[in-house]
Design a protein around this motif. Structure first.
Motif, PDB file in Angstrom:
ATOM      1  N   ASN A   1      12.577  -7.474  -6.583  1.00  0.00           N
ATOM      2  CA  ASN A   1      12.093  -7.120  -5.173  1.00  0.00           C
ATOM      3  C   ASN A   1      12.104  -5.361  -5.132  1.00  0.00           C
ATOM      4  OD1 ASN A   1      11.848  -7.848  -2.389  1.00  0.00           O
ATOM      5  ND2 ASN A   1      13.437  -6.707  -2.067  1.00  0.00           N
ATOM      6  N   GLU A   2      13.161  -4.744  -5.762  1.00  0.00           N
ATOM      7  CA  GLU A   2      13.361  -3.591  -5.807  1.00  0.00           C
ATOM      8  C   GLU A   2      12.022  -2.910  -6.428  1.00  0.00           C
ATOM      9  OE1 GLU A   2      16.862  -2.397  -7.474  1.00  0.00           O
ATOM     10  OE2 GLU A   2      18.033  -2.669  -5.854  1.00  0.00           O
ATOM     11  N   HIS A   3      11.494  -3.513  -7.324  1.00  0.00           N
ATOM     12  CA  HIS A   3      10.234  -2.801  -8.118  1.00  0.00           C
ATOM     13  C   HIS A   3       9.019  -3.589  -7.695  1.00  0.00           C
ATOM     14  CE1 HIS A   3      12.774  -1.094 -11.140  1.00  0.00           C
ATOM     15  NE2 HIS A   3      13.318  -2.134 -11.524  1.00  0.00           N
TER      16      HIS A   3
ATOM     17  N   LEU B   1       0.827 -13.023   1.903  1.00  0.00           N
ATOM     18  CA  LEU B   1       1.833 -13.888   1.572  1.00  0.00           C
ATOM     19  C   LEU B   1       1.787 -14.144   0.059  1.00  0.00           C
ATOM     20  CD1 LEU B   1       4.539 -15.433   2.574  1.00  0.00           C
ATOM     21  CD2 LEU B   1       3.063 -17.364   3.055  1.00  0.00           C
ATOM     22  N   ALA B   2       0.550 -14.476  -0.469  1.00  0.00           N
ATOM     23  CA  ALA B   2       0.479 -14.828  -1.824  1.00  0.00           C
ATOM     24  C   ALA B   2       0.430 -13.566  -2.865  1.00  0.00           C
ATOM     25  CB  ALA B   2      -0.843 -15.431  -2.197  1.00  0.00           C
ATOM     26  N   SER B   3       0.245 -12.304  -2.147  1.00  0.00           N
ATOM     27  CA  SER B   3       0.202 -10.987  -2.985  1.00  0.00           C
ATOM     28  C   SER B   3       1.839 -10.729  -3.045  1.00  0.00           C
ATOM     29  CB  SER B   3      -0.289 -10.041  -2.245  1.00  0.00           C
ATOM     30  OG  SER B   3      -1.717 -10.169  -2.193  1.00  0.00           O
ATOM     31  N   ILE B   4       2.495 -10.899  -1.976  1.00  0.00           N
ATOM     32  CA  ILE B   4       4.111 -10.686  -2.140  1.00  0.00           C
ATOM     33  C   ILE B   4       4.645 -11.676  -3.099  1.00  0.00           C
ATOM     34  CG2 ILE B   4       6.122 -10.804  -0.814  1.00  0.00           C
ATOM     35  CD1 ILE B   4       4.408 -10.306   1.621  1.00  0.00           C
ATOM     36  N   SER B   5       4.415 -13.007  -3.027  1.00  0.00           N
ATOM     37  CA  SER B   5       4.887 -13.773  -4.059  1.00  0.00           C
ATOM     38  C   SER B   5       4.425 -13.426  -5.539  1.00  0.00           C
ATOM     39  CB  SER B   5       4.287 -15.127  -3.358  1.00  0.00           C
ATOM     40  OG  SER B   5       4.932 -16.360  -4.544  1.00  0.00           O
ATOM     41  N   ALA B   6       3.308 -13.264  -5.691  1.00  0.00           N
ATOM     42  CA  ALA B   6       2.741 -12.891  -7.132  1.00  0.00           C
ATOM     43  C   ALA B   6       3.407 -11.628  -7.528  1.00  0.00           C
ATOM     44  CB  ALA B   6       1.281 -12.997  -7.021  1.00  0.00           C
ATOM     45  N   CYS B   7       3.557 -10.499  -6.924  1.00  0.00           N
ATOM     46  CA  CYS B   7       4.053  -9.447  -7.341  1.00  0.00           C
ATOM     47  C   CYS B   7       5.629  -9.719  -7.636  1.00  0.00           C
ATOM     48  CB  CYS B   7       3.936  -8.255  -6.246  1.00  0.00           C
ATOM     49  SG  CYS B   7       4.355  -6.818  -6.714  1.00  0.00           S
ATOM     50  N   HIS B   8       6.274 -10.267  -6.673  1.00  0.00           N
ATOM     51  CA  HIS B   8       7.695 -10.577  -7.086  1.00  0.00           C
ATOM     52  C   HIS B   8       7.790 -11.563  -8.506  1.00  0.00           C
ATOM     53  CE1 HIS B   8      11.944 -11.370  -6.496  1.00  0.00           C
ATOM     54  NE2 HIS B   8      11.826 -12.661  -6.901  1.00  0.00           N
ATOM     55  N   MET B   9       6.924 -12.706  -8.760  1.00  0.00           N
ATOM     56  CA  MET B   9       6.838 -13.176  -9.862  1.00  0.00           C
ATOM     57  C   MET B   9       6.801 -12.498 -11.260  1.00  0.00           C
ATOM     58  SD  MET B   9       4.464 -16.371 -11.196  1.00  0.00           S
ATOM     59  CE  MET B   9       3.124 -15.220 -11.140  1.00  0.00           C
ATOM     60  N   LEU B  10       5.500 -11.613 -10.838  1.00  0.00           N
ATOM     61  CA  LEU B  10       5.249 -10.793 -12.261  1.00  0.00           C
ATOM     62  C   LEU B  10       6.390  -9.896 -12.560  1.00  0.00           C
ATOM     63  CD1 LEU B  10       1.449 -10.212 -11.222  1.00  0.00           C
ATOM     64  CD2 LEU B  10       2.442 -11.808 -13.219  1.00  0.00           C
TER      65      LEU B  10
END
Length: 163
Positions: free
Chosen positions: A136-138, A65-74
């Motif tokens: 989200n697409e990226h 969950l943290a990986s998904i959130s961090a990737c989206h934020m970046l």
């Protein structure tokens, strides 16, 4: 034809939960482990407390969950910078749902990100909101999943201090 660039990642997992009798029985061992990446701080992990884990340690589901959130934020911050949107704060309270199956396995059924983003300019609000879809697409992580990642963003405009 487009050539792909490949990136390689390496982690090490060391099980630290042998209480002296190994896995002689399901309750005989601890789920503790250490996640290591060269030249970075170790992460102490365990399983979810629902699966006999240590509640004081990170579990794989939280890390996903943290990986998904961090990737989206970046990606989101990158896109905002490219579009001239000045972001001052970003906080995401991500929620994930995992379904446990009858055979003891399970899978995530979905994740919803709840980013609260503080931007500088009111006239950028709509664009700032729309960039969550593009992020989200990226997102490398979201693109690797077999479940949906939804977004419920809130855009806040900084209060301007009177001059």
């Amino acid at each position: 034809m487009e050539t792909q660039k490949h990136h390689h990642y390496k982690t090490s997992i060391l099980w630290t939960g042998n209480r002296g009798s190994g896995t002689s029985h399901y309750t005989a061992y601890d789920r503790s482990h250490v996640i290591s990446v060269q030249q970075k701080a170790d992460i102490k992990g365990s399983s979810d407390p629902a699966f006999r884990g240590d509640p004081a340690k990170h579990n794989p589901e939280e890390l996903l969950l943290a990986s998904i959130s961090a990737c989206h934020m970046l990606w989101y911050l990158h896109l905002c910078a490219d579009k001239g949107i000045v972001v001052h704060e970003y906080l995401d309270d991500a929620l994930g749902v995992m379904a446990e199956t009858a055979n003891g396995g399970g899978h995530f059924t979905g994740v919803t990100l709840h980013p609260k983003v503080t931007i500088q300019a009111e006239h950028m609000r709509d664009l700032a909101l729309s960039l969550h879809h593009k992020a989200n697409e990226h997102c490398f992580i979201a693109n690797s999943l077999n479940f949906k990642v939804s977004h419920a963003p809130i855009i806040v405009v900084m209060e301007q201090q009177p001059s």
